[in-house]
Write a protein that holds these residues in place. Structure first.
Motif, PDB file in Angstrom:
ATOM      1  N   ARG B 207      -0.559   5.618   0.091  1.00 29.98           N
ATOM      2  CA  ARG B 207      -0.976   6.589  -0.913  1.00 29.98           C
ATOM      3  C   ARG B 207      -1.231   5.901  -2.257  1.00 29.98           C
ATOM      4  NH1 ARG B 207       0.346  11.914  -0.082  1.00 29.98           N
ATOM      5  NH2 ARG B 207       2.342  11.342   0.843  1.00 29.98           N
ATOM      6  N   SER B 230      -1.058   3.524   5.911  1.00 30.79           N
ATOM      7  CA  SER B 230       0.000   4.496   6.215  1.00 30.79           C
ATOM      8  C   SER B 230      -0.676   5.812   6.580  1.00 30.79           C
ATOM      9  CB  SER B 230       0.897   4.708   5.008  1.00 30.79           C
ATOM     10  OG  SER B 230       0.206   5.491   4.046  1.00 30.79           O
ATOM     11  N   ARG B 231       0.113   6.723   7.090  1.00 29.44           N
ATOM     12  CA  ARG B 231      -0.460   8.013   7.458  1.00 29.44           C
ATOM     13  C   ARG B 231      -0.954   8.772   6.231  1.00 29.44           C
ATOM     14  NH1 ARG B 231       2.625  12.720  10.806  1.00 29.44           N
ATOM     15  NH2 ARG B 231       1.286  14.418  10.167  1.00 29.44           N
ATOM     16  N   GLN B 244      -4.211   3.536  11.184  1.00 24.99           N
ATOM     17  CA  GLN B 244      -2.817   3.951  10.919  1.00 24.99           C
ATOM     18  C   GLN B 244      -1.793   3.118  11.685  1.00 24.99           C
ATOM     19  OE1 GLN B 244      -1.872   8.193  11.028  1.00 24.99           O
ATOM     20  NE2 GLN B 244       0.114   7.657  11.901  1.00 24.99           N
ATOM     21  N   ILE B 245      -0.800   2.676  10.941  1.00 28.94           N
ATOM     22  CA  ILE B 245       0.285   1.910  11.534  1.00 28.94           C
ATOM     23  C   ILE B 245       1.541   2.749  11.483  1.00 28.94           C
ATOM     24  CG2 ILE B 245       1.779  -0.098  11.115  1.00 28.94           C
ATOM     25  CD1 ILE B 245      -0.883  -1.484  10.244  1.00 28.94           C
ATOM     26  N   THR B 248       3.169   7.153  14.992  1.00 33.90           N
ATOM     27  CA  THR B 248       2.069   7.841  15.662  1.00 33.90           C
ATOM     28  C   THR B 248       0.752   7.096  15.470  1.00 33.90           C
ATOM     29  OG1 THR B 248       1.826   9.273  13.746  1.00 33.90           O
ATOM     30  CG2 THR B 248       3.152  10.100  15.555  1.00 33.90           C
ATOM     31  N   GLY B 261       1.395  -0.317  -1.882  1.00 35.28           N
ATOM     32  CA  GLY B 261       1.358   1.108  -2.214  1.00 35.28           C
ATOM     33  C   GLY B 261       1.841   1.985  -1.082  1.00 35.28           C
ATOM     34  N   SER B 263       5.465   3.482   0.661  1.00 32.20           N
ATOM     35  CA  SER B 263       6.890   3.626   0.319  1.00 32.20           C
ATOM     36  C   SER B 263       7.797   3.030   1.398  1.00 32.20           C
ATOM     37  CB  SER B 263       7.230   5.102   0.105  1.00 32.20           C
ATOM     38  OG  SER B 263       6.950   5.847   1.275  1.00 32.20           O
ATOM     39  N   GLN B 267       8.900   6.304   9.739  1.00 28.70           N
ATOM     40  CA  GLN B 267       7.789   6.339  10.716  1.00 28.70           C
ATOM     41  C   GLN B 267       6.794   5.206  10.471  1.00 28.70           C
ATOM     42  OE1 GLN B 267       8.597   8.962   8.776  1.00 28.70           O
ATOM     43  NE2 GLN B 267       9.070  10.720  10.075  1.00 28.70           N
ATOM     44  N   GLN B 268       6.698   4.738   9.231  1.00 24.67           N
ATOM     45  CA  GLN B 268       5.812   3.606   8.924  1.00 24.67           C
ATOM     46  C   GLN B 268       6.488   2.311   9.357  1.00 24.67           C
ATOM     47  OE1 GLN B 268       3.575   0.528   7.155  1.00 24.67           O
ATOM     48  NE2 GLN B 268       2.861   2.589   7.556  1.00 24.67           N
ATOM     49  N   ASN B 282       4.844  -2.710  -4.599  1.00 22.93           N
ATOM     50  CA  ASN B 282       5.038  -1.285  -4.874  1.00 22.93           C
ATOM     51  C   ASN B 282       5.528  -1.124  -6.305  1.00 22.93           C
ATOM     52  OD1 ASN B 282       6.237   1.448  -4.936  1.00 22.93           O
ATOM     53  ND2 ASN B 282       5.851   1.404  -2.736  1.00 22.93           N
ATOM     54  N   ASP B 300       2.065  -3.204  -9.982  1.00 23.29           N
ATOM     55  CA  ASP B 300       0.886  -2.403  -9.684  1.00 23.29           C
ATOM     56  C   ASP B 300      -0.044  -3.185  -8.757  1.00 23.29           C
ATOM     57  OD1 ASP B 300      -1.478  -0.979  -9.686  1.00 23.29           O
ATOM     58  OD2 ASP B 300      -1.418  -0.543 -11.825  1.00 23.29           O
ATOM     59  N   LEU B 301      -0.334  -2.606  -7.619  1.00 19.56           N
ATOM     60  CA  LEU B 301      -1.163  -3.321  -6.643  1.00 19.56           C
ATOM     61  C   LEU B 301      -2.536  -3.664  -7.202  1.00 19.56           C
ATOM     62  CD1 LEU B 301      -3.540  -1.533  -4.803  1.00 19.56           C
ATOM     63  CD2 LEU B 301      -1.484  -0.226  -4.381  1.00 19.56           C
TER      64      LEU B 301
HETATM   65  C1  LIG Z   1       5.891  13.171  13.126  1.00 23.57           C
HETATM   66  C2  LIG Z   1       5.520  12.216  12.029  1.00 23.57           C
HETATM   67  C3  LIG Z   1       4.863  11.048  12.346  1.00 23.57           C
HETATM   68  C4  LIG Z   1       4.494  10.148  11.346  1.00 23.57           C
HETATM   69  N1  LIG Z   1       3.857   8.992  11.704  1.00 23.57           N
HETATM   70  C5  LIG Z   1       3.548   8.098  10.730  1.00 23.57           C
HETATM   71  C6  LIG Z   1       2.907   6.869  11.042  1.00 23.57           C
HETATM   72  O1  LIG Z   1       2.600   6.564  12.203  1.00 23.57           O
HETATM   73  N2  LIG Z   1       2.630   6.012  10.044  1.00 23.57           N
HETATM   74  C7  LIG Z   1       2.933   6.291   8.735  1.00 23.57           C
HETATM   75  O2  LIG Z   1       2.650   5.466   7.849  1.00 23.57           O
HETATM   76  N3  LIG Z   1       3.535   7.430   8.415  1.00 23.57           N
HETATM   77  C8  LIG Z   1       3.832   8.348   9.373  1.00 23.57           C
HETATM   78  N4  LIG Z   1       4.412   9.522   9.011  1.00 23.57           N
HETATM   79  C9  LIG Z   1       4.490   9.865   7.572  1.00 23.57           C
HETATM   80  C10 LIG Z   1       5.630   9.207   6.844  1.00 23.57           C
HETATM   81  O3  LIG Z   1       6.786  10.011   6.985  1.00 23.57           O
HETATM   82  C11 LIG Z   1       5.296   9.082   5.353  1.00 23.57           C
HETATM   83  O4  LIG Z   1       4.997  10.357   4.840  1.00 23.57           O
HETATM   84  C12 LIG Z   1       4.125   8.159   5.052  1.00 23.57           C
HETATM   85  O5  LIG Z   1       4.308   6.921   5.692  1.00 23.57           O
HETATM   86  C13 LIG Z   1       4.018   7.950   3.566  1.00 23.57           C
HETATM   87  O6  LIG Z   1       2.915   7.148   3.280  1.00 23.57           O
HETATM   88  P1  LIG Z   1       2.882   6.271   1.979  1.00 23.57           P
HETATM   89  O7  LIG Z   1       4.033   5.350   1.961  1.00 23.57           O
HETATM   90  O8  LIG Z   1       1.530   5.674   1.885  1.00 23.57           O
HETATM   91  O9  LIG Z   1       2.974   7.371   0.818  1.00 23.57           O
HETATM   92  P2  LIG Z   1       4.151   7.664  -0.190  1.00 23.57           P
HETATM   93  O10 LIG Z   1       5.424   7.883   0.480  1.00 23.57           O
HETATM   94  O11 LIG Z   1       3.617   8.722  -1.092  1.00 23.57           O
HETATM   95  O12 LIG Z   1       4.274   6.313  -0.982  1.00 23.57           O
HETATM   96  C14 LIG Z   1       3.295   5.816  -1.844  1.00 23.57           C
HETATM   97  C15 LIG Z   1       3.904   4.614  -2.519  1.00 23.57           C
HETATM   98  O13 LIG Z   1       2.919   3.992  -3.309  1.00 23.57           O
HETATM   99  C16 LIG Z   1       3.535   3.511  -4.504  1.00 23.57           C
HETATM  100  N5  LIG Z   1       2.461   3.342  -5.473  1.00 23.57           N
HETATM  101  C17 LIG Z   1       1.712   4.311  -6.069  1.00 23.57           C
HETATM  102  N6  LIG Z   1       0.788   3.750  -6.877  1.00 23.57           N
HETATM  103  C18 LIG Z   1       0.937   2.406  -6.791  1.00 23.57           C
HETATM  104  C19 LIG Z   1       0.286   1.292  -7.371  1.00 23.57           C
HETATM  105  N7  LIG Z   1      -0.762   1.434  -8.226  1.00 23.57           N
HETATM  106  N8  LIG Z   1       0.730   0.052  -7.062  1.00 23.57           N
HETATM  107  C20 LIG Z   1       1.780  -0.128  -6.222  1.00 23.57           C
HETATM  108  N9  LIG Z   1       2.429   0.894  -5.640  1.00 23.57           N
HETATM  109  C21 LIG Z   1       2.021   2.150  -5.912  1.00 23.57           C
HETATM  110  C22 LIG Z   1       4.556   4.545  -4.839  1.00 23.57           C
HETATM  111  O14 LIG Z   1       5.591   3.970  -5.604  1.00 23.57           O
HETATM  112  C23 LIG Z   1       5.054   4.964  -3.456  1.00 23.57           C
HETATM  113  O15 LIG Z   1       6.194   4.209  -3.040  1.00 23.57           O
HETATM  114  C24 LIG Z   1       4.794  10.430   9.999  1.00 23.57           C
HETATM  115  C25 LIG Z   1       5.473  11.613   9.684  1.00 23.57           C
HETATM  116  C26 LIG Z   1       5.838  12.499  10.670  1.00 23.57           C
HETATM  117  C27 LIG Z   1       6.579  13.751  10.295  1.00 23.57           C
END
Ligand SMILES: Cc1cc2nc3c(=O)[nH]c(=O)nc-3n(C[C@H](O)[C@H](O)[C@H](O)COP(=O)(O)OP(=O)(O)OC[C@H]3O[C@@H](n4cnc5c(N)ncnc54)[C@H](O)[C@@H]3O)c2cc1C
Lengths: 266, 317
Positions: B207, B230-231, B244-245, B248, B261, B263, B267-268, B282, B300-301
């Motif tokens: 994200r 990420s998802r 997606q890694i 799922t 970027g 978290s 699941q990730q 991050n 910051d990435l």
């Molecule tokens: C049944 C189920 C299956 C799932 N399967 C998967 C799966 O296969 N893969 C998966 O990834 N997820 C999966 N998820 C989702 C998982 O739970 C998380 O919601 C998801 O991984 C979050 O993605 P994220 O880390 O990109 O986003 P976030 O949790 O929102 O994290 C974003 C991160 O980016 C950082 N950030 C923001 N801006 C910057 C910047 N400019 N520079 C550096 N860092 C920054 C923030 O500090 C934050 O830590 C699943 C969930 C469920 C319920």
């Protein structure tokens, strides 16, 4: 229409999970309804709701195979909206691999379809414990049903089913005729949560308990004796530990490259 | 000697590295043969010979690709019987695992997925519960079906090549009866980058990339890496779902995983924590990804990645 949804009671992935059961099986003490089965349940509920719901004679049967605690996965499914619950449980099932599991589930599905066969058998894309995705395909094989797995969309027009499946190099549109077996991915919908009304209504719904004798399965065909694979050893992998953490002071990109160079990764 | 059948499905113009790995593994277990589906291009035929395939089985039917999984399993079952094989090796893709699943039922054979190594006695090694355990397992049946993760062994051609004999396997007429039909197929554009599950280096964004994978792509290109996500990033539509890694999505175990970027939700982590080296960038020092990173950068990435890319280019002159 009649839909059977398979629901598995699995260790909660938020906690550490262990293979400390007999014969390197999973410790199921902190277990929940497998998250990935919620998508199958939601898909089933949407299908029957679009057809007039239970009032119009449609039903969703949640079926779980597992030890005593697995009834909780069935209860949660009833709270979410399934019409009936079935818990297949028998000591002889302990330690079943995918082949033995699919044998028992196929027999249970045939048993539940004795008067009116199910139109659809719906499952999640994988269990969140074993994660093999073998069972849906093996069930389709055993029940001789068209297999529509990893569906990220699902539509029904009479007895004709259309689904989308996203592969690595291509995306496919699939078509099959009911009855069929469908496994769905987490892309297909947003599962609903049980609400107060659902939780109260679930108390009045029936849960049927089935044993191997009820479904006509010989105990020797399932469990460790009936499995075609055996786990010989299970070792905890050392948990990853945090390494060096730095805060960017304007040169972190360069430090990153220095780290990669030191690790011979450039 | 045990007959080992490697299933190779539609390789296209050249054999994938994953297929070469399977052939190499097959030779370590016995006498290798190949059950092939699809068009056999010259390069592929040459590679099969160089990797020691003794026999090349091909289906009598040409429409196996028009159906999902079932008919391919029927073909493979017939090929196993014709070959008298006791071990079957396939890739670990979703489709290959399902073919293996149904083949297992047809043959009364144990199926083991996600295999990373096989001993000569058939003991298979794999990791389970999102990488928290390593296990050994064995099929207790006369035939064993193993789906093998790519990057598990180094492919090596045979000492002496072969001129495999081609044998047509009769696909049972009933094979397509109860099968779902593929009515439309959309090929995805090739990225030109390495295949995600085979890549030695993966650069993954979440994200935090906020819709802009540009800095990750530049870094990936400098490193010869694949792009993952990420998802949250795939759900947002910033990149295809096949990137997606995680639980799922895909499971990867590259030499190097750069997480930017993301978290680091459970699941990730499930999809990447068997990577050899993990680097995380991050903004938030509290992100769980730092618990498993070998090298973590709180930053910051959009600052860190371009600087790293520039530095790599500079070093390479
Ligand atoms: C049944 C189920 C299956 C799932 N399967 C998967 C799966 O296969 N893969 C998966 O990834 N997820 C999966 N998820 C989702 C998982 O739970 C998380 O919601 C998801 O991984 C979050 O993605 P994220 O880390 O990109 O986003 P976030 O949790 O929102 O994290 C974003 C991160 O980016 C950082 N950030 C923001 N801006 C910057 C910047 N400019 N520079 C550096 N860092 C920054 C923030 O500090 C934050 O830590 C699943 C969930 C469920 C319920």
């Amino acid at each position: 229409m009649k839909i059977i949804v398979l629901v598995k009671h699995v260790p909660d992935a938020q906690f550490d999970r262990h293979l400390t059961g007999p014969g390197n099986t999973t410790d199921r003490s902190e277990s929940i309804l497998s998250e990935l089965d919620e998508y199958a349940l939601e898909a089933a509920l949407q299908l029957i709701e679009a057809r007039g719901g239970e009032a119009a004679g449609n039903k969703v049967i949640a079926l779980s195979m597992g030890p005593a605690g697995a009834v909780n996965a069935v209860k949660k499914s009833l709270q979410i909206g399934a019409s009936e619950g079935v818990h297949l449980t028998d000591e002889a099932l302990a330690g079943s691999d995918a082949a033995a599991t699919s044998l028992a589930l196929a027999a249970a599905i045939r048993h539940l379809g004795a008067d009116t066969p199910a139109d659809l058998v719906l499952t999640g894309m994988a269990s969140t414990d074993g994660e093999t995705s073998l069972v849906p395909a093996q069930l389709a094989e055993r029940l001789d049903l068209p297999q529509v797995t990893f569906a990220s969309s699902l539509e029904l027009d009479g007895a004709r089913l259309t689904a989308r499946r996203d592969g690595d190099t291509h995306a496919d549109t699939l078509e099959a005729t009911l009855p069929a077996l469908v496994s769905v991915t987490d892309q297909i919908n947003d599962p609903r949560y049980p609400n107060f009304k659902g939780i109260m209504a679930a108390k009045k719904k029936t849960i049927t308990t089935l044993t191997l004798a009820d479904i006509g399965v010989d105990p020797a065909q399932v469990g460790r004796s009936g499995s075609w694979t055996a786990v010989d050893s299970a070792d905890v992998r050392p948990a990853r530990t945090a390494g060096t953490i730095i805060t960017d002071e304007g040169d972190a990109g360069i430090k990153l490259v220095e780290f990669l160079a030191a690790q011979k990764l450039l | 000697m045990a007959k080992v059948l490697v299933f190779i499905d539609n390789p296209g113009q050249v054999l994938k590295k994953a297929s070469l790995e399977l052939l190499t593994m097959a030779r370590s277990l016995g006498e290798p043969a190949v059950a092939f589906n699809g068009e056999l291009h010259d390069d592929v035929a040459a590679a099969l010979a160089a990797y020691g395939a003794q026999t090349l089985y091909r289906p009598s039917a040409t429409d196996l690709d028009d159906y999902l999984v079932g008919p391919k399993a029927s073909y493979l079952a017939a090929a196993v019987q014709t070959a008298g094989a006791t071990v079957v090796l396939t890739e670990n893709s979703a489709e290959a695992k399902e073919i293996a699943a149904r083949l297992g039922i047809k043959l009364g054979a144990g199926v083991i997925t996600d295999v990373v190594a096989v001993d000569t006695d058939g003991t298979a090694h794999k990791s389970v519960l999102a990488g928290s355990y390593t296990t050994t397992a064995k099929a207790t049946t006369p035939v064993a079906v193993l789906t093998v993760k790519s990057n598990s062994i180094t492919p090596e051609p045979a000492v002496t090549g072969t001129a495999p004999e081609s044998v047509t396997v009769q696909v049972p007429e009933t094979a397509t009866a109860a099968s779902a039909r593929v009515t439309a197929r959309t090929e995805k554009a090739a990225s030109g980058r390495p295949d995600l599950t085979e890549a030695r280096i993966v650069v993954a964004g979440g994200r935090g990339v906020d819709g802009n994978f540009g800095p990750l792509e530049d870094l990936a290109d400098a490193l010869g890496a694949a792009i993952g996500a990420s998802r949250a990033a795939t759900d947002a539509g910033w990149i295809g779902h096949d990137a997606q890694i995680g639980q799922t999505g895909k499971t990867v175990s590259p030499q190097l995983y750069i997480s930017a970027g993301i978290s680091g939700a459970i699941q990730q982590k499930a999809g990447m924590q068997t990577a050899k080296v993990i680097v995380a960038v991050n903004k938030d020092a509290e992100s769980p990804v730092f618990e498993i990173a070998d090298f973590g950068i709180v930053g910051d990435l959009f600052q860190v990645l371009p600087q790293a890319t520039a530095e790599i280019k500079k070093r390479r002159g």
